[in-house]
Scaffold this active site. Structure first.
Site, short mmCIF file in Angstrom:
data_model
loop_
_atom_site.label_atom_id
_atom_site.label_comp_id
_atom_site.label_asym_id
_atom_site.label_seq_id
_atom_site.Cartn_x
_atom_site.Cartn_y
_atom_site.Cartn_z
N ASP A 54 -46.88 41.35 -73.73
CA ASP A 54 -45.65 41.99 -73.26
C ASP A 54 -44.78 40.94 -72.55
O ASP A 54 -45.17 40.41 -71.51
CB ASP A 54 -46.02 43.10 -72.29
N LYS A 107 -44.15 41.96 -77.43
CA LYS A 107 -43.34 43.18 -77.28
C LYS A 107 -42.13 42.87 -76.40
O LYS A 107 -42.26 42.23 -75.36
CB LYS A 107 -44.14 44.32 -76.66
N GLU A 142 -38.63 44.74 -74.59
CA GLU A 142 -37.91 45.96 -74.24
C GLU A 142 -36.43 45.79 -74.56
O GLU A 142 -35.84 44.76 -74.25
CB GLU A 142 -38.05 46.26 -72.74
N GLU A 161 -40.96 55.40 -75.37
CA GLU A 161 -41.49 55.84 -74.08
C GLU A 161 -40.62 56.92 -73.45
O GLU A 161 -39.41 56.74 -73.28
CB GLU A 161 -41.62 54.66 -73.12
#
Length: 279
Positions: free
Chosen positions: A84, A113, A115, A182
């Site tokens: 992440d 990953k 965001e 999410e």
């Protein structure tokens, strides 16, 4: 034992097989998850809150993420390990993002990953062009927690839902191998899942995503205090550990532990030979 890859996840979506994912931040947890057959292990920046005691994920550094990624990677032979990318590791420029993503792969991750939606497409395009698999993350993105005014569900208005939907399609077109959704309404998550080719991994977004992810400590009942609505405790971990620690304390205080079975022997030991040694 065939290694799970980004291609594996897309095949699973095509076959209607649900994808399982949990976070891990250390070697023994990763070893356990891999042995039982979890598909994806996410070394999440949630480690800042779960393992390091930060109030948010924002203070987490690349050094901290790489340290934990190395530990996790040592315990994994089958699962796909995803690193992440923490706050400011990819937002300050494409060149920096490529460098940091490369460090994750050198640390043992097979993918990273990120965001964000359309605002980070140039970064995603570049990473994928360099052969670095990218997992997207939409909806409640913890790096924007101050903009949201707290950990609140996203996509609950027409405008917000349309933005997340469009971002999902753009990430899919860019070539991400999966998208974490999410804390968005389940109908929105279901529509996105049906629309995009990339597998969707839900967390607090209902049952119709292609897979699910939870923070390991939440799922095992090890996280103290308030639990989000989307969390299900599959184990009362805190109570189990609390009981075990109390038993340890009681046995030490009573003299029941350690017993001779937990001790080492020496043949023909005579304490007099020690007492007779000149100082």
């Amino acid at each position: 034992m065939e290694r799970v890859t980004p291609i594996t996840l897309k095949k699973m979506k095509g076959a209607g097989e649900k994808i399982t994912s949990l976070t891990a931040y250390d070697y023994p947890t990763a070893l356990l998850l891999d042995e039982v057959g979890i598909d994806v292990i996410l070394v999440g920046d949630s480690l800042g809150m779960v393992m390091l005691g930060y109030e948010t994920t924002l203070p987490v550094s690349m050094q901290e993420m790489l340290h934990h990624t190395r530990a996790v990677a040592r315990g994994v032979k089958r699962a796909l390990v995803v690193g992440d990318m923490p706050f400011l590791s990819f937002q300050t420029g494409v060149e920096k993002a490529v460098e940091n993503a490369g460090l994750f792969l050198k640390a043992g991750a097979q993918a990273v990953k990120l965001e964000g939606g359309s605002e980070i497409l140039p970064v995603i395009d570049t990473l994928i062009s360099f052969g670095i698999p990218v997992m997207g993350h939409l909806g409640l993105t913890p790096m924007k927690i101050h903009s949201y005014g707290g950990y609140k569900a996203q996509g609950r208005t027409e405008e917000a839902a349309r933005r997340i939907f469009n971002d999902a399609r753009q990430l899919d077109s860019a070539g991400v191998f999966s998208i974490v959704l999410e804390s968005i309404p389940w109908k929105l998550a279901k529509t996105i899942t049906e629309e995009v080719g990339a597998p969707t991994i839900g967390i607090g977004s209902g049952p119709y995503c292609d897979g699910q992810v939870l923070v390991f400590h939440d799922a095992m009942g090890l996280t103290p205090g308030y639990q989000p609505r989307h969390v299900k405790k599959f184990l009362q971990g805190q109570e189990i550990f609390r009981t075990a620690v109390k038993s340890y304390m009681e046995e030490v205080r009573s003299g029941d532990f350690p017993s001779p079975a937990h001790s080492f022997e020496m043949k023909d030991f005579d304490p007099e030979f020690l007492r007779g040694v000149q100082k």
